[in-house]
Design a protein around this motif. Structure first.
Motif, mmCIF file in Angstrom:
data_model
loop_
_atom_site.group_PDB
_atom_site.id
_atom_site.type_symbol
_atom_site.label_atom_id
_atom_site.label_comp_id
_atom_site.label_asym_id
_atom_site.label_seq_id
_atom_site.Cartn_x
_atom_site.Cartn_y
_atom_site.Cartn_z
ATOM 1 N N LYS A 1 25.815 40.237 38.780
ATOM 2 C CA LYS A 1 25.962 40.431 37.345
ATOM 3 C C LYS A 1 27.412 40.628 36.912
ATOM 4 O O LYS A 1 27.719 40.495 35.730
ATOM 5 C CB LYS A 1 25.137 41.642 36.902
ATOM 6 N N THR A 2 28.282 40.983 37.843
ATOM 7 C CA THR A 2 29.650 41.328 37.488
ATOM 8 C C THR A 2 30.590 40.138 37.609
ATOM 9 O O THR A 2 30.712 39.543 38.679
ATOM 10 C CB THR A 2 30.167 42.470 38.391
ATOM 11 N N PRO A 3 31.289 39.779 36.540
ATOM 12 C CA PRO A 3 32.271 38.685 36.611
ATOM 13 C C PRO A 3 33.402 39.026 37.572
ATOM 14 O O PRO A 3 33.703 40.203 37.809
ATOM 15 C CB PRO A 3 32.791 38.592 35.169
ATOM 16 N N MET A 4 34.023 37.992 38.106
ATOM 17 C CA MET A 4 35.134 38.170 39.033
ATOM 18 C C MET A 4 36.354 37.413 38.534
ATOM 19 O O MET A 4 36.238 36.314 37.996
ATOM 20 C CB MET A 4 34.757 37.665 40.428
ATOM 21 N N LEU A 5 37.522 38.007 38.740
ATOM 22 C CA LEU A 5 38.786 37.351 38.453
ATOM 23 C C LEU A 5 39.459 37.070 39.780
ATOM 24 O O LEU A 5 39.789 38.009 40.516
ATOM 25 C CB LEU A 5 39.677 38.235 37.575
ATOM 26 N N VAL A 6 39.628 35.799 40.122
ATOM 27 C CA VAL A 6 40.170 35.425 41.431
ATOM 28 C C VAL A 6 41.549 34.792 41.271
ATOM 29 O O VAL A 6 41.715 33.786 40.584
ATOM 30 C CB VAL A 6 39.216 34.435 42.149
ATOM 31 N N PHE A 7 42.517 35.424 41.913
ATOM 32 C CA PHE A 7 43.880 34.893 41.964
ATOM 33 C C PHE A 7 44.057 34.169 43.284
ATOM 34 O O PHE A 7 43.668 34.680 44.342
ATOM 35 C CB PHE A 7 44.917 36.021 41.894
ATOM 36 N N ARG A 8 44.640 32.995 43.252
ATOM 37 C CA ARG A 8 44.914 32.256 44.488
ATOM 38 C C ARG A 8 46.373 32.473 44.864
ATOM 39 O O ARG A 8 47.266 32.206 44.076
ATOM 40 C CB ARG A 8 44.653 30.751 44.293
#
Length: 276
Positions: free
Chosen positions: A268-275
């Motif tokens: 349910k929780t959005p994720m912010l992914v940095f590469r």
């Protein structure tokens, strides 16, 4: 003004990303650029048709469909559009079209929905998974079961090794939301004096009114992902942040577990992914 490229194929599964982007923009004033990449013209390889037989796609019609889809979601959410734009394209390579559009528009983030059962069912969906591995732009990944709510907290699982460069990026994102940041670090040797002193120095250096640290002993019988999962369920963060690093195992260790045996992972929780 910060800009988010929000991708949609006009399907039910793509609605969570649009809703999340609408919520994020309502709190930050970010500009939203909605992108629809049409692939319906892709040929059946066993068909007698060739590309020369296909009528030229009317992008204006596609754009109208996209605009109607987004306006409907705005009405459903009860939010009013701020600064928004719409782009519709017909392309064979969806991932390439998304990256090209994000670069062209100088987007600060790309926002995409997961598919199927979210983060535990085929992890992210093929397009989102591939985008994460190639995008030079941070990606917001929104699970299928996301429900709109005020964004107030960020959970940052960290291996601490590169916190000097990672934490400022998260603080910059969280500041616009006035959100708190909880940094979680798991270590087999967290209780040993040398490690404990190192972690205490980090806490002293970076801790603030909005940033808190939680250093936890990693138990051998419990996976890293399970430790994280328990803390996510306890704290219910608005967003989880991750850094995908090809030269380190932290990200891969977590996500390999999600893709295989950890079927109860939060969806349910959005994720912010940095590469990186």
């Amino acid at each position: 003004m910060k800009k988010i490229l929000v991708t949609t194929d006009l399907s039910y599964n793509s609605k969570p990303a649009v809703r999340f982007a609408i919520q994020l923009a309502s709190q930050t004033g970010y500009e939203l650029a909605f992108l629809y990449v049409n692939t319906s013209f892709i040929l059946d390889p066993f068909s007698a048709l060739t590309f020369a037989d296909l009528p030229e796609t009317d992008t204006e019609v596609l754009k109208k469909d996209l605009t109607k889809f987004i306006h409907t979601l705005y009405k459903q959410t009860g939010k009013k559009p701020g600064k928004v734009s719409y782009t519709a394209e017909s392309k064979l390579n969806v991932n390439e079209a998304i990256i090209d559009c994000a670069v062209k528009l100088k987007a600060d983030y790309i926002c995409m929905s997961t598919r199927g059962g979210g983060l535990v069912h085929k992890l992210l969906g093929s397009h989102t998974n591939e985008i994460l591995h190639v995008s030079p732009i941070p990606v917001l990944v929104v699970p299928k079961y996301y429900r709109m709510k005020s964004l107030t907290s960020v959970l940052y699982p960290s291996d601490i090794e590169d916190i000097n460069t990672e934490l400022p990026l998260i603080k910059k994102f969280a500041a616009k939301l006035n959100a708190s940041i909880a940094v979680y670090h798991y270590d087999y040797f967290a209780n040993e004096d040398e490690i404990n002193k190192k972690l205490s120095r980090i806490d002293h250096k970076f801790k603030s009114e909005k940033v808190s640290f939680y250093f936890k002993k990693l138990k051998p019988e419990i996976s890293l992902l399970r430790h994280l999962q328990i803390d996510i369920m306890k704290t219910k963060p608005s967003i989880i942040t991750m850094f995908a690093k090809e030269d380190r195992s932290w990200f891969e260790q977590l996500f390999q577990s999600i893709k295989t045996s950890e079927k109860g992972f939060d969806t349910k929780t959005p994720m912010l992914v940095f590469r990186k």
